[in-house]
Write an enzyme that holds these catalytic residues in place. Structure first.
Site, PDB file in Angstrom:
ATOM      1  N   ASP A  56      -5.737   0.965  12.236  1.00  0.00           N
ATOM      2  CA  ASP A  56      -5.130   2.227  11.814  1.00  0.00           C
ATOM      3  C   ASP A  56      -5.884   3.424  12.413  1.00  0.00           C
ATOM      4  O   ASP A  56      -7.114   3.502  12.301  1.00  0.00           O
ATOM      5  CB  ASP A  56      -5.214   2.282  10.280  1.00  0.00           C
ATOM      6  CG  ASP A  56      -4.368   3.373   9.682  1.00  0.00           C
ATOM      7  OD1 ASP A  56      -3.136   3.291   9.802  1.00  0.00           O
ATOM      8  OD2 ASP A  56      -4.938   4.304   9.087  1.00  0.00           O
ATOM      9  N   GLU A  83      -3.777   1.640  16.729  1.00  0.00           N
ATOM     10  CA  GLU A  83      -2.777   2.699  16.568  1.00  0.00           C
ATOM     11  C   GLU A  83      -3.384   3.933  17.224  1.00  0.00           C
ATOM     12  O   GLU A  83      -4.300   4.540  16.685  1.00  0.00           O
ATOM     13  CB  GLU A  83      -2.500   2.957  15.089  1.00  0.00           C
ATOM     14  CG  GLU A  83      -1.307   3.866  14.907  1.00  0.00           C
ATOM     15  CD  GLU A  83      -1.321   4.626  13.589  1.00  0.00           C
ATOM     16  OE1 GLU A  83      -0.279   5.187  13.231  1.00  0.00           O
ATOM     17  OE2 GLU A  83      -2.368   4.690  12.918  1.00  0.00           O
TER      18      GLU A  83
HETATM   19  C1  NOJ Z   1      -1.195   5.410  10.031  1.00  0.00           C
HETATM   20  C2  NOJ Z   1      -0.425   4.507   9.145  1.00  0.00           C
HETATM   21  O1  NOJ Z   1       0.463   3.758   9.929  1.00  0.00           O
HETATM   22  C3  NOJ Z   1       0.255   5.380   8.135  1.00  0.00           C
HETATM   23  O2  NOJ Z   1       1.202   4.678   7.377  1.00  0.00           O
HETATM   24  C4  NOJ Z   1      -0.805   5.996   7.279  1.00  0.00           C
HETATM   25  O3  NOJ Z   1      -0.217   6.943   6.414  1.00  0.00           O
HETATM   26  C5  NOJ Z   1      -1.869   6.707   8.105  1.00  0.00           C
HETATM   27  N1  NOJ Z   1      -2.243   5.985   9.276  1.00  0.00           N
HETATM   28  C6  NOJ Z   1      -3.120   6.911   7.291  1.00  0.00           C
HETATM   29  O4  NOJ Z   1      -3.759   5.681   7.075  1.00  0.00           O
END
Ligand code: NOJ
Ligand code: CA
Length: 600
Positions: free
Chosen positions: A246, A300
């Site tokens: 993440d 991500e």
């Molecule tokens: C990215 C995640 O995919 C999302 O769902 C989340 O709100 C944020 N990061 C914070 O963790």
């Protein structure tokens, strides 16, 4: 504030792209099943696998409380195996107070009570392995929950040994402010308002890029890094096969945390990403953790441009295997605002990826996830006339472009956006906070806000899976699911689609099998045959003598198309509408028609 914008602006110094060579102190990685070089690429299981994302809250409820859970997922493993996916990415399943649906973790070694127990997790993992699939889990370590014991300790006193696990700063004195202070700098949160929260106990502010309940961990503290590496090993030793990480480019913060410039404030994702020690910390993680296991990692990559991508994924740098680059998925928005886009712009993104990423930098393909609206509603045409054809076309595209494909749950059924009517229909903290910040202050009208959310709210993708035509789509036996089921569940559901050979689900199955058996679709070169065409996306994937041609009509109108390059079709290998056309110089494509040919 423009949040979550695709990272387009940063241009990296060429020197960054040169691999920094770090001494390998760890045991060398275990070889994967086969180690051949194919078309210059090192073959790897995670390059060949199709990944399926499960959002556990919305997948399947096994105990009638209206919330999806781990035994629910285990009960559907045959469904996933039949689809042909080889890796499951499980969105966070850890203990959490759910300020952001599990992306706020209270205990990294415990299963969320609503989702079940560790025994349920072990049973899920065993079921996945039995079916020759693999599991990657979500690593959410830019921040924790404010209810994590580290933070509870950290906020208790300035002298706590955990104080430096998070990022605390004194405020700027301001007698006019109710607390006597202003935040330490002008950083905004992705979820509206300041990224700083005042804590009256110790009279300092802590940093939270996301919700107030998601304090950012201080990666500059070696103890924090050691804790993260330990918890990663905890799950790897259980047998998980890797991580989706993440917002991983945000872990290293800028020295001294200076104010952002007005230009940087237009795209804070870019400004927060790529901090001074990001590569160092990822390499340290790789040496300490990944190098010791046969794993897959996908970051991500909020704030990472295509130019910067090799600096994280080039396999000679020993950081991550892949990242999610948001250029394609965010083509339809400007900040939080929905916008129109053209096919040539969209195709240019894939062409640029093919030209900028060499054999050392593996790509991902995805156009949906739990943070984005439904695939067919965003990139296809979800009207009754074209939903099925366009969902199949998108399957053809996702599974034949370059990179490891990621399918989000329900897209294999052609599930659509939800017909939201009022603010009360939403669950997402991002929506609720922005409503307070933008609508209740009169900056944006309620009507405009809702109209935009219908296109792009994250809750579109989070409505429960539609398993059958029974109440709540068979997701739960409770009278109410945690988030309403899309009212179209009677027409769009897994039971119907499993039984119908022409369904979107069965098309995905065939397309996944085709990719599995066609190395050119995995390792082949990519060439866009008509980049300027406004309706047709036509490309080849070529691996030595093996040549695949993909032709997609991304429009709701019939289009004539001619390929006058001496290309000759040997056979149609798959199509979403019945066709026998083989003369490539004279093709008549119906609305949303998709075909894959084998070329001579
Ligand atoms: C990215 C995640 O995919 C999302 O769902 C989340 O709100 C944020 N990061 C914070 O963790
Ligand atoms: Ca449940």
């Amino acid at each position: 504030m423009n949040l979550y914008r695709a990272a387009l602006a940063l241009i990296v110094a060429p020197s960054l792209l040169l691999a920094v060579s770090y001494a390998q102190t760890a045991t060398p990685p275990q070889p994967s099943a086969h180690n051949a070089i194919v078309n210059g690429y090192q073959s790897q299981w995670w390059k060949e696998a199709v990944v399926y994302q499960v959002y556990p809250r919305s997948f399947k409820d096994s105990n009638g409380d209206g919330i999806g859970d781990l035994p629910g997922i285990t009960s559907k493993l045959d469904y996933l195996q039949k689809l042909g996916v080889k890796v499951i990415w499980l969105s966070p399943h850890f203990d959490s107070p759910n300020a952001d649906n599990g992306y706020d973790i209270r205990d990294y070694r415990k299963v969320m009570t609503e989702f079940g127990t560790m025994a349920d997790f072990d049973a899920l993992l065993a079921g996945i392995k039995q079916r020759h699939m693999r599991l990657i889990i979500d690593l959410v370590v830019n921040h924790s929950s404010d209810e994590h014991k580290w933070f509870v300790e950290s906020r208790s006193s300035k002298d706590s040994p955990y104080r430096d696990y998070y990022i605390w700063r004194p405020g700027k004195p301001n007698t006019a402010s109710p607390t006597g202070f202003d935040p330490p700098n002008n950083y905004p949160s992705f979820f509206s308002g300041s990224a700083w929260q005042y804590d009256s106990g110790t009279k300092e502010y802590y940093l939270h890029y996301f919700a107030v309940k998601q304090p950012d961990l201080n990666w500059d503290n070696p103890k924090v890094r050691a804790e993260v590496f330990d918890l990663m090993k905890f799950w790897l030793d259980k047998g998980v096969d890797g991580f989706r990480m993440d917002v991983i480019p945000l872990i290293s913060k800028r020295a001294g945390l200076p104010d952002l410039t007005p230009e940087e404030l237009k795209n804070v994702g870019n400004a927060y990403a790529n901090g001074p020690h990001m590569h160092e910390y990822l390499q340290e993680m790789n040496r300490n953790v990944m190098a010791k296991y046969d794993v897959m990692t996908v970051g991500e990559a909020l704030g990472i441009s295509l130019q910067q991508t090799p600096s994280i994924v080039d396999d000679r740098r020993h950081e991550l295997n892949m990242i999610f680059n948001f250029d394609a998925i965010r083509i339809n928005r400007e900040g939080r605002q929905w916008k129109s886009w053209t096919l040539p712009e969209f195709k240019a993104i894939y062409a640029e990826h093919a030209s900028k990423l060499d054999v050392h930098s593996w790509d991902t393909v995805f156009l949906s996830n739990h943070d984005n609206p439904r695939l067919v509603s965003s990139f296809g045409d979800d009207s009754p006339a074209f939903r099925v054809a366009s969902a199949k076309l998108l399957a053809t595209m996702l599974l034949s472009l370059r990179g490891t494909p990621f399918i989000y749950q329900g897209d294999e059924l052609g599930m659509t956006n939800y017909p939201f009517k009022a603010i009360g229909d939403f669950d997402d903290i991002e929506v609720k906070n922005a409503y307070k910040a933008d609508v209740l202050t009169g900056k944006v009208s309620e009507q405009a806000y809702l109209a935009n959310l219908r296109h792009m709210s994250r809750d579109n993708a989070r409505t429960p899976m539609q398993w059958d035509g029974s109440s709540n789509g068979g997701f739960t036996t409770a009278s109410k699911a945690w988030l309403a089921v899309n009212p179209n569940y009677k027409e769009i559901n897994a039971k119907e689609e499993l039984a119908d050979p022409d369904s979107v689900y069965n098309y995905y199955r065939r397309m996944i099998a085709l990719r599995d058996h066609t190395p050119a679709l995995i390792y082949g070169d990519y060439k866009d045959l008509d980049p300027q065409n406004k309706a047709i996306f036509a490309y080849t994937r070529v691996l030595g003598p093996e040549k695949s041609l993909v032709i997609l009509n991304l429009s709701s109108d019939p289009v004539s198309f001619s390929l006058s390059r001496g290309l000759k079709a040997r056979a149609i290998v798959i199509s979403n509408l019945p066709t026998a056309e083989k003369d490539l110089s004279n093709l008549k494509l119906r609305a949303w028609e998709a075909r894959v040919y084998k070329l001579e």
